[in-house]
Scaffold this active site. Structure first.
Site, PDB file in Angstrom:
ATOM      1  N   SER A 139     -44.485 -11.121 -24.948  1.00  0.00           N
ATOM      2  CA  SER A 139     -43.444 -11.688 -24.736  1.00  0.00           C
ATOM      3  C   SER A 139     -42.448 -11.436 -25.945  1.00  0.00           C
ATOM      4  O   SER A 139     -43.057 -11.536 -27.171  1.00  0.00           O
ATOM      5  CB  SER A 139     -43.639 -13.264 -24.621  1.00  0.00           C
ATOM      6  OG  SER A 139     -42.552 -13.990 -24.638  1.00  0.00           O
ATOM      7  N   HIS A 174     -34.983  -9.140 -24.007  1.00  0.00           N
ATOM      8  CA  HIS A 174     -36.161  -9.813 -23.636  1.00  0.00           C
ATOM      9  C   HIS A 174     -36.969  -9.154 -22.751  1.00  0.00           C
ATOM     10  O   HIS A 174     -36.531  -8.644 -21.779  1.00  0.00           O
ATOM     11  CB  HIS A 174     -35.712 -11.096 -22.909  1.00  0.00           C
ATOM     12  CG  HIS A 174     -36.797 -11.871 -22.383  1.00  0.00           C
ATOM     13  ND1 HIS A 174     -36.721 -12.129 -21.053  1.00  0.00           N
ATOM     14  CD2 HIS A 174     -37.723 -12.783 -23.006  1.00  0.00           C
ATOM     15  CE1 HIS A 174     -37.861 -12.731 -20.609  1.00  0.00           C
ATOM     16  NE2 HIS A 174     -38.332 -13.083 -21.792  1.00  0.00           N
ATOM     17  N   ASN A 226     -41.194  -9.352 -20.942  1.00  0.00           N
ATOM     18  CA  ASN A 226     -42.649 -10.253 -20.903  1.00  0.00           C
ATOM     19  C   ASN A 226     -43.436  -9.798 -19.710  1.00  0.00           C
ATOM     20  O   ASN A 226     -43.080  -9.501 -18.768  1.00  0.00           O
ATOM     21  CB  ASN A 226     -41.939 -11.822 -20.513  1.00  0.00           C
ATOM     22  CG  ASN A 226     -43.267 -12.897 -19.954  1.00  0.00           C
ATOM     23  OD1 ASN A 226     -43.388 -12.747 -19.038  1.00  0.00           O
ATOM     24  ND2 ASN A 226     -44.006 -13.150 -20.951  1.00  0.00           N
ATOM     25  N   TYR A 227     -44.606  -9.538 -20.053  1.00  0.00           N
ATOM     26  CA  TYR A 227     -45.536  -9.196 -18.998  1.00  0.00           C
ATOM     27  C   TYR A 227     -46.671  -9.870 -19.114  1.00  0.00           C
ATOM     28  O   TYR A 227     -47.492 -10.115 -20.317  1.00  0.00           O
ATOM     29  CB  TYR A 227     -45.876  -7.635 -19.349  1.00  0.00           C
ATOM     30  CG  TYR A 227     -44.662  -6.695 -18.781  1.00  0.00           C
ATOM     31  CD1 TYR A 227     -44.062  -6.783 -17.653  1.00  0.00           C
ATOM     32  CD2 TYR A 227     -43.843  -6.141 -19.966  1.00  0.00           C
ATOM     33  CE1 TYR A 227     -42.865  -5.768 -17.318  1.00  0.00           C
ATOM     34  CE2 TYR A 227     -42.424  -5.550 -19.702  1.00  0.00           C
ATOM     35  CZ  TYR A 227     -41.963  -5.448 -18.309  1.00  0.00           C
ATOM     36  OH  TYR A 227     -40.957  -5.053 -18.093  1.00  0.00           O
ATOM     37  N   ARG A 259     -47.690 -24.446 -28.810  1.00  0.00           N
ATOM     38  CA  ARG A 259     -47.405 -23.949 -30.220  1.00  0.00           C
ATOM     39  C   ARG A 259     -45.766 -23.728 -30.166  1.00  0.00           C
ATOM     40  O   ARG A 259     -45.274 -22.941 -29.826  1.00  0.00           O
ATOM     41  CB  ARG A 259     -47.810 -22.775 -30.348  1.00  0.00           C
ATOM     42  CG  ARG A 259     -47.830 -22.267 -31.850  1.00  0.00           C
ATOM     43  CD  ARG A 259     -48.697 -21.184 -32.104  1.00  0.00           C
ATOM     44  NE  ARG A 259     -48.760 -20.861 -33.782  1.00  0.00           N
ATOM     45  CZ  ARG A 259     -47.871 -20.091 -34.268  1.00  0.00           C
ATOM     46  NH1 ARG A 259     -46.971 -19.622 -33.632  1.00  0.00           N
ATOM     47  NH2 ARG A 259     -47.923 -19.910 -35.493  1.00  0.00           N
ATOM     48  N   GLU A 310     -43.389 -23.583 -32.256  1.00  0.00           N
ATOM     49  CA  GLU A 310     -42.823 -22.394 -32.855  1.00  0.00           C
ATOM     50  C   GLU A 310     -42.708 -21.319 -31.978  1.00  0.00           C
ATOM     51  O   GLU A 310     -41.773 -20.416 -32.030  1.00  0.00           O
ATOM     52  CB  GLU A 310     -43.342 -22.194 -34.344  1.00  0.00           C
ATOM     53  CG  GLU A 310     -42.951 -23.275 -35.339  1.00  0.00           C
ATOM     54  CD  GLU A 310     -41.554 -23.573 -35.615  1.00  0.00           C
ATOM     55  OE1 GLU A 310     -40.831 -22.534 -35.677  1.00  0.00           O
ATOM     56  OE2 GLU A 310     -41.345 -24.606 -36.295  1.00  0.00           O
ATOM     57  N   SER A 311     -43.615 -20.994 -31.352  1.00  0.00           N
ATOM     58  CA  SER A 311     -43.653 -19.457 -30.579  1.00  0.00           C
ATOM     59  C   SER A 311     -42.965 -19.846 -29.388  1.00  0.00           C
ATOM     60  O   SER A 311     -42.216 -18.871 -29.057  1.00  0.00           O
ATOM     61  CB  SER A 311     -45.125 -19.343 -30.099  1.00  0.00           C
ATOM     62  OG  SER A 311     -46.227 -19.121 -31.309  1.00  0.00           O
TER      63      SER A 311
END
Lengths: 342, 342
Positions: free
Chosen positions: A114, A128, A130-131, A300, A302-303
């Site tokens: 991501s 952006h 994401n896979y 998480r 922050e991620s």
């Protein structure tokens, strides 16, 4: 037997992450390197967050910083755990193969890459991508390493969010993704899905100029793709399809950061920050991944929130974007009415 | 018979809005005036948005602006319309007097004042306040001006969000509100409600240092207030209670903007913008009014999102707020563990 798809996907996304981070670092050799932050999930799994940021030091203001990127994150996560019955129930809508019983939880595996890149120049677009691969199995019986797979699917996509419209950029981005699809019908279906997904209804405009978005790609019937459309159906075929899209990221985007752009003023920066405000609105209010993450106590944070821009701006009734014929208004017009780019 | 409570509330909030805007303008006579934006709702009602903003002109950067306030909005809205059965059903949890029938919509009336002030200095706190009156009636029969009232209630509160903790400010703000309550048990109940409401679970911290929050105050049983607690119950009594709280806004907050503060640096500004990021997260993800507004197709989006700060910032794994003994960490500690201030 080793579950080869899990390994394959993990190897692919690890390699892709490394390539993308390297490509971004090479664009701007004088900038600080990405920070590589490996993590382990107590309840199962691992990840690597690669993050670019350039915080002003004492006496420096943000506007003195000259790096190509303002903020970027390229994350890999490979996690496993247990899905509660309620989550399984929801997934059955798209995966009828899933057994459901209100008292049974099932093991899952999820691996994905991501990324979000926010360049500093208002003339360079945010991107952006994401896979991901998802698998649900039966509980392993004694002596088994893992239970039988009861459902699996792939999802992903990539989309572009400029502050100022550059039609050449838009065509290049879409064309690269379309070529990687090697399937015009799938490109059209996933382009449409992308326009629908990255949409701020309260602003009545798209987040950006789109790209591809898809989910639940497997050998099962798909709710958004007619059975007449030829498409990859076997795990191996879909993995190849996904790998082509993932590998298309660098040629789809990096050239846009290598283009010669005009010099921007405070006016352009102000508009960029207003557009980043809309980006924040979409991510916090509508994005499924973010919403799911915010609700997950062990997530998480922050991620999850790494996708947010470094800075965003909100003005009441801003005149920017409303002046007929202005560059800002030209951008807004496209966001309200997504054209076909290729 | 004229419905006198509607008129009373409307008169009160109109007057309070004018007083507050005037008080804020007098603080900074050289700044631009608030923009007064009167609006009419096609489906019923009116409002007045008073907004302060100071957009940089060509060649100016934001950091060159010297106004006391950075962004502020003081809104009044007085609207009426029709509540669909689904909305009525939800409200019955707190208003058992409401008749419900899956085919019946009912007329409603809502009047409120809502405000947010974001000062420019990182040492001066952001404030939010909201006071409102809600009424549901039967459909008017022929010849009637309006139907019989079937449910009514008051709600509101006020809360403070500093970037840096000034305990004297916090005590002054809470004490002024507590005194206005003239009821220590209600103050305690509403202080607790405020700490619970303005909370970012994904950050495990409060938005600010609290104040008061309450809703559904009427002569009915209240889900959060024990029947033993003495409290205003009649419309007139609750209106007086609400008016005292509304009128306490100026003495609770304006003195905090008149205090002599230290000179701030880019470091302090950076922390302020990070805190404003958290403010945006709360408003977009959790605030009921904002969420409701975003879902309402005819809502005035500019008024709903007026509460957002002009600028906000997000950093991945920021070290600010984590260094033991720092002023930033001192603030975070209080947000994670709201003390009793008076």
């Amino acid at each position: 037997m080793e579950n080869s798809m899990r390994k394959k996907v993990e190897r692919f996304i690890d390699g892709l992450q490394d390539e993308i981070v390297t490509a971004l670092e090479q664009l701007d050799p004088d900038a600080p390197k990405f920070k590589r932050d490996a993590w382990i999930r107590a309840s199962g799994g691992r990840g690597l967050s690669c993050v670019f940021a350039c915080t002003p030091e004492a006496g420096q203001t943000s506007s003195m910083l000259q790096t190509k990127l303002e903020k970027a994150g390229v994350n890999v996560s490979v996690v496993h755990g247990i899905l509660p019955p309620a989550a399984i129930k929801e997934m059955r809508a798209d995966h009828s193969s899933l057994p459901y019983d209100e008292n049974t939880s099932l093991p899952f595996f999820a691996a994905g890459i991501s990324l979000v890149v926010h360049p500093r120049s208002p003339f360079e677009p945010t991107v952006h991508a994401n896979y991901r691969y998802f698998e649900i199995t039966e509980q392993a019986t004694e002596g088994e390493q893992m239970g039988k797979i009861v459902a699996w699917w792939f999802g992903g996509g990539s989309d572009l969010t400029p502050s100022y419209l550059d039609e050449e950029d838009a065509r290049h981005f879409h064309k690269t993704l379309k070529d990687a699809c090697q399937n015009d019908e799938l490109y059209s279906a996933f382009k449409k899905w992308c326009d629908e997904y990255f949409y701020n209804p309260h602003r009545q405009e798209s987040r950006g100029i789109g790209g591809l978005f898809f989910d639940d790609l497997s050998n099962e019937k798909h709710s958004r793709i007619s059975e007449e459309v030829k498409r990859p159906r076997e795990p191996e075929e879909i993995f190849v399809f996904l790998s082509r899209l993932g590998s298309a990221f660098i040629p789809s985007y990096i050239p846009l950061l290598q283009k010669k752009r005009g010099i921007h003023t405070d006016h352009h920066r102000r508009w960029q920050l207003l557009r980043r405000g809309r980006y924040v609105e979409f991510n916090l209010v509508y994005d499924r991944g973010t919403k799911f993450g915010l609700k997950t106590p062990s997530a998480r944070i922050e991620s999850i929130l790494m996708s947010l821009p470094e800075t965003a701006r909100w003005e009441y009734m801003s005149e920017l974007g409303t002046e007929p014929g202005s560059e800002e208004e030209k951008m807004v017009r496209v966001l309200k009415n997504p054209p076909s780019w290729v």
